[in-house]
Design a protein around this motif. Structure first.
Motif, PDB file in Angstrom:
ATOM      1  N   TRP A  58       2.067  -6.508   2.665  1.00 60.04           N
ATOM      2  CA  TRP A  58       1.042  -7.507   3.065  1.00 60.04           C
ATOM      3  C   TRP A  58      -0.216  -7.085   2.119  1.00 60.04           C
ATOM      4  O   TRP A  58      -0.218  -6.286   1.391  1.00 60.04           O
ATOM      5  CB  TRP A  58       0.435  -7.113   4.580  1.00 60.04           C
ATOM      6  CG  TRP A  58      -0.194  -5.950   4.633  1.00 60.04           C
ATOM      7  CD1 TRP A  58      -1.691  -5.776   4.857  1.00 60.04           C
ATOM      8  CD2 TRP A  58       0.200  -4.655   4.889  1.00 60.04           C
ATOM      9  NE1 TRP A  58      -1.763  -4.394   5.211  1.00 60.04           N
ATOM     10  CE2 TRP A  58      -0.557  -3.631   5.129  1.00 60.04           C
ATOM     11  CE3 TRP A  58       1.560  -4.301   5.197  1.00 60.04           C
ATOM     12  CZ2 TRP A  58      -0.384  -2.292   5.321  1.00 60.04           C
ATOM     13  CZ3 TRP A  58       2.052  -2.619   5.258  1.00 60.04           C
ATOM     14  CH2 TRP A  58       0.760  -1.924   5.414  1.00 60.04           C
ATOM     15  N   GLN A  59      -1.223  -8.075   2.272  1.00 59.17           N
ATOM     16  CA  GLN A  59      -2.337  -7.889   1.399  1.00 59.17           C
ATOM     17  C   GLN A  59      -3.595  -7.803   2.557  1.00 59.17           C
ATOM     18  O   GLN A  59      -3.635  -8.493   3.479  1.00 59.17           O
ATOM     19  CB  GLN A  59      -2.525  -9.172   0.649  1.00 59.17           C
ATOM     20  CG  GLN A  59      -3.410  -8.875  -0.377  1.00 59.17           C
ATOM     21  CD  GLN A  59      -3.461 -10.237  -1.568  1.00 59.17           C
ATOM     22  OE1 GLN A  59      -3.666 -11.540  -0.970  1.00 59.17           O
ATOM     23  NE2 GLN A  59      -3.110  -9.926  -2.611  1.00 59.17           N
ATOM     24  N   THR A  60      -4.591  -6.752   2.162  1.00 62.22           N
ATOM     25  CA  THR A  60      -5.712  -6.681   2.962  1.00 62.22           C
ATOM     26  C   THR A  60      -6.598  -7.861   2.688  1.00 62.22           C
ATOM     27  O   THR A  60      -6.418  -8.485   1.711  1.00 62.22           O
ATOM     28  CB  THR A  60      -6.472  -5.295   2.444  1.00 62.22           C
ATOM     29  OG1 THR A  60      -6.885  -5.334   1.084  1.00 62.22           O
ATOM     30  CG2 THR A  60      -5.427  -3.915   2.557  1.00 62.22           C
TER      31      THR A  60
ATOM     32  N   GLU B 168      -9.358  -7.484   1.398  1.00 66.18           N
ATOM     33  CA  GLU B 168     -10.219  -7.208   0.268  1.00 66.18           C
ATOM     34  C   GLU B 168      -9.060  -7.587  -1.170  1.00 66.18           C
ATOM     35  O   GLU B 168      -9.401  -7.558  -2.144  1.00 66.18           O
ATOM     36  CB  GLU B 168     -10.579  -5.743   0.114  1.00 66.18           C
ATOM     37  CG  GLU B 168     -11.766  -5.441   1.072  1.00 66.18           C
ATOM     38  CD  GLU B 168     -11.048  -5.231   2.364  1.00 66.18           C
ATOM     39  OE1 GLU B 168      -9.767  -4.773   2.519  1.00 66.18           O
ATOM     40  OE2 GLU B 168     -11.759  -5.118   3.562  1.00 66.18           O
TER      41      GLU B 168
ATOM     42  N   GLU C  71      -6.161  -6.303  -1.651  1.00 64.99           N
ATOM     43  CA  GLU C  71      -5.425  -4.890  -2.143  1.00 64.99           C
ATOM     44  C   GLU C  71      -4.021  -5.208  -1.430  1.00 64.99           C
ATOM     45  O   GLU C  71      -3.741  -5.477  -0.300  1.00 64.99           O
ATOM     46  CB  GLU C  71      -5.889  -3.626  -1.674  1.00 64.99           C
ATOM     47  CG  GLU C  71      -7.344  -3.407  -2.331  1.00 64.99           C
ATOM     48  CD  GLU C  71      -7.970  -2.370  -1.576  1.00 64.99           C
ATOM     49  OE1 GLU C  71      -7.266  -2.004  -0.554  1.00 64.99           O
ATOM     50  OE2 GLU C  71      -8.911  -1.851  -2.090  1.00 64.99           O
ATOM     51  N   ASN C  72      -2.907  -4.989  -2.356  1.00 70.15           N
ATOM     52  CA  ASN C  72      -1.414  -4.960  -1.786  1.00 70.15           C
ATOM     53  C   ASN C  72      -1.075  -3.897  -1.138  1.00 70.15           C
ATOM     54  O   ASN C  72      -1.322  -2.635  -1.680  1.00 70.15           O
ATOM     55  CB  ASN C  72      -0.773  -5.402  -2.937  1.00 70.15           C
ATOM     56  CG  ASN C  72      -0.869  -6.763  -3.396  1.00 70.15           C
ATOM     57  OD1 ASN C  72      -0.931  -7.578  -2.963  1.00 70.15           O
ATOM     58  ND2 ASN C  72      -0.268  -6.880  -4.994  1.00 70.15           N
ATOM     59  N   ARG C  73      -0.493  -3.939  -0.115  1.00 66.39           N
ATOM     60  CA  ARG C  73      -0.187  -2.914   0.675  1.00 66.39           C
ATOM     61  C   ARG C  73       1.405  -2.907   1.012  1.00 66.39           C
ATOM     62  O   ARG C  73       1.903  -3.926   1.252  1.00 66.39           O
ATOM     63  CB  ARG C  73      -0.993  -2.355   1.959  1.00 66.39           C
ATOM     64  CG  ARG C  73      -2.591  -2.458   1.781  1.00 66.39           C
ATOM     65  CD  ARG C  73      -2.745  -1.071   1.079  1.00 66.39           C
ATOM     66  NE  ARG C  73      -4.007  -1.144   0.875  1.00 66.39           N
ATOM     67  CZ  ARG C  73      -4.881  -0.256   1.353  1.00 66.39           C
ATOM     68  NH1 ARG C  73      -4.636   0.770   2.032  1.00 66.39           N
ATOM     69  NH2 ARG C  73      -6.349  -0.228   0.875  1.00 66.39           N
TER      70      ARG C  73
END
Length: 151
Positions: A89-91, A93, A95-97
């Motif tokens: 997923w993407q935050t 902000e 950022e890729n997680r």
């Protein structure tokens, strides 16, 4: 299980009571974490030593989810069988997680250090269905959705 999936069996303790939620379509989802801690016997000291715990985030669906939520609590020692799934997923902000989680196929109480009493009833069989508990004609249509756990 589909080709290419990664099966896993975990033995450990629930770190908290399972959380149960329901999707918009009404499917039950139980989320919980299992901590698995290796123990080794130290011959020099004559004592057992705990190793580093590994924590596994788990998700169970539908009737299994409801049974988990109704039956298990923090501290219960369990045996979990399932498949490792990666969730990306993407935050907000940007950022890729990513995280790994276990999609649970089976779960039960470990009987190594305790006893349990089974008090549930098996679901009634459909008219004309076999009474043989080992018959596996396939999951009901209600259990064949492709929803993924929202971690």
């Amino acid at each position: 299980m589909s080709f290419g999936e990664t099966p896993i069996t975990i033995i450990g303790n629930l770190t908290a009571d399972p959380e149960i939620k329901f999707t918009n379509s009404g499917a039950a989802l139980a989320r919980f974490t299992v901590a698995s801690t290796p123990r080794t016997f130290d011959k020099d000291s004559g004592q057992w030593r705990d190793g580093t715990s590994t924590f596994f985030r788990c998700a169970a669906w539908r009737s299994l989810a409801e049974h988990v939520a109704d039956s298990l609590t923090k501290g219960c020692r369990v045996v979990v069988s399932g498949r490792i799934r990666q969730h990306d997923w993407q935050t907000p902000e940007g950022e890729n997680r990513s995280m790994l989680a276990v999609e649970v196929d089976e779960i039960g109480a470990s009987l190594r250090f305790t006893t349990v009493t089974i008090n549930g009833k098996r679901p009634a069989t459909a008219a004309g269905a076999s009474d043989d508990a080992w018959v596996t004609a396939g999951a009901p249509a209600s259990q064949k959705t492709a929803e993924e756990p929202p971690f």
